[in-house]
Design a protein around this motif. Structure first.
Motif, PDB file in Angstrom:
ATOM      1  N   ARG A  48       0.867  -1.328   0.012  1.00  0.00           N
ATOM      2  CA  ARG A  48      -0.061   0.081   0.126  1.00  0.00           C
ATOM      3  C   ARG A  48       0.868   1.262   0.142  1.00  0.00           C
ATOM      4  NH1 ARG A  48      -4.657  -1.851   4.206  1.00  0.00           N
ATOM      5  NH2 ARG A  48      -6.042  -3.105   2.847  1.00  0.00           N
ATOM      6  N   LEU A  49       1.876   1.124   0.679  1.00  0.00           N
ATOM      7  CA  LEU A  49       2.852   2.214   0.795  1.00  0.00           C
ATOM      8  C   LEU A  49       3.603   2.741  -0.714  1.00  0.00           C
ATOM      9  CD1 LEU A  49       5.132   3.786   3.326  1.00  0.00           C
ATOM     10  CD2 LEU A  49       6.119   3.087   1.086  1.00  0.00           C
ATOM     11  N   LEU A  50       3.947   1.558  -1.277  1.00  0.00           N
ATOM     12  CA  LEU A  50       4.522   1.857  -2.341  1.00  0.00           C
ATOM     13  C   LEU A  50       3.559   2.172  -3.642  1.00  0.00           C
ATOM     14  CD1 LEU A  50       6.628  -1.419  -2.647  1.00  0.00           C
ATOM     15  CD2 LEU A  50       7.648   0.782  -2.514  1.00  0.00           C
ATOM     16  N   ALA A  51       2.208   1.721  -3.448  1.00  0.00           N
ATOM     17  CA  ALA A  51       1.030   2.289  -4.464  1.00  0.00           C
ATOM     18  C   ALA A  51       0.772   3.495  -4.127  1.00  0.00           C
ATOM     19  CB  ALA A  51      -0.275   1.319  -4.095  1.00  0.00           C
ATOM     20  N   ALA A  52       0.673   4.003  -2.915  1.00  0.00           N
ATOM     21  CA  ALA A  52       0.489   5.372  -2.458  1.00  0.00           C
ATOM     22  C   ALA A  52       1.623   6.193  -2.989  1.00  0.00           C
ATOM     23  CB  ALA A  52       0.373   5.552  -0.880  1.00  0.00           C
ATOM     24  N   VAL A  53       2.690   5.888  -3.017  1.00  0.00           N
ATOM     25  CA  VAL A  53       3.702   7.034  -3.916  1.00  0.00           C
ATOM     26  C   VAL A  53       3.887   6.684  -5.383  1.00  0.00           C
ATOM     27  CG1 VAL A  53       5.108   7.135  -1.612  1.00  0.00           C
ATOM     28  CG2 VAL A  53       5.694   5.340  -3.320  1.00  0.00           C
ATOM     29  N   ARG A  72       6.547   5.759 -13.643  1.00  0.00           N
ATOM     30  CA  ARG A  72       6.733   6.690 -12.402  1.00  0.00           C
ATOM     31  C   ARG A  72       8.051   5.874 -11.993  1.00  0.00           C
ATOM     32  NH1 ARG A  72       6.774  10.686  -9.566  1.00  0.00           N
ATOM     33  NH2 ARG A  72       6.286  10.125  -7.364  1.00  0.00           N
ATOM     34  N   ILE A  73       8.319   4.812 -12.025  1.00  0.00           N
ATOM     35  CA  ILE A  73       9.678   4.216 -11.291  1.00  0.00           C
ATOM     36  C   ILE A  73      10.789   5.204 -12.159  1.00  0.00           C
ATOM     37  CG2 ILE A  73      11.292   2.281 -11.339  1.00  0.00           C
ATOM     38  CD1 ILE A  73       8.944   0.621 -10.717  1.00  0.00           C
ATOM     39  N   ALA A  74      10.872   5.197 -13.451  1.00  0.00           N
ATOM     40  CA  ALA A  74      11.699   5.776 -14.342  1.00  0.00           C
ATOM     41  C   ALA A  74      11.690   7.221 -14.019  1.00  0.00           C
ATOM     42  CB  ALA A  74      11.341   5.636 -15.880  1.00  0.00           C
ATOM     43  N   GLU A  75      10.958   7.836 -13.811  1.00  0.00           N
ATOM     44  CA  GLU A  75      10.594   9.313 -13.271  1.00  0.00           C
ATOM     45  C   GLU A  75      11.546   9.586 -12.037  1.00  0.00           C
ATOM     46  OE1 GLU A  75       6.576  10.411 -13.121  1.00  0.00           O
ATOM     47  OE2 GLU A  75       6.196  10.434 -15.238  1.00  0.00           O
ATOM     48  N   VAL A  76      10.952   8.820 -11.095  1.00  0.00           N
ATOM     49  CA  VAL A  76      11.744   8.822  -9.674  1.00  0.00           C
ATOM     50  C   VAL A  76      13.150   8.457  -9.844  1.00  0.00           C
ATOM     51  CG1 VAL A  76      11.750   7.586  -7.567  1.00  0.00           C
ATOM     52  CG2 VAL A  76       9.479   7.961  -8.500  1.00  0.00           C
TER      53      VAL A  76
END
Length: 84
Positions: A48-53, A72-76
């Motif tokens: 849930r935390l990983l989904a929330a971010v 999103r992972i690439a953006e981060v």
């Protein structure tokens, strides 16, 4: 936040749904709990935390399946490379 707890659990969880064979359908909290030797509530908290971010997306097929949000992972990753 992704690196906490110190053992890298969230990083491992984040990498696992992206592995071949799992990337298309994702992983349930039960599968994550079994794979990483944790209780279902602990696995669900991490997911849930990983989904929330925004690093995981959910798709419901009776129970939620968590999949990596590669965009999103690439953006981060780009933000972190720039020293953010």
């Amino acid at each position: 936040m992704i690196r906490t707890p110190d053992d890298g659990t969230r990083l491992h969880i984040l990498a696992w749904p992206g592995e071949p064979g799992r990337a298309e359908h994702g992983a349930t909290a039960e599968a994550v709990a079994g794979r990483f030797g944790m209780t279902h509530p602990v696995a669900l908290t991490h997911l849930r935390l990983l989904a929330a971010v925004g690093l995981l997306r959910t798709a419901a097929a009776g129970r939620p399946y968590y999949r990596c949000d590669e965009v999103r992972i690439a953006e981060v990753a780009r933000m972190l490379e720039k020293g953010w």
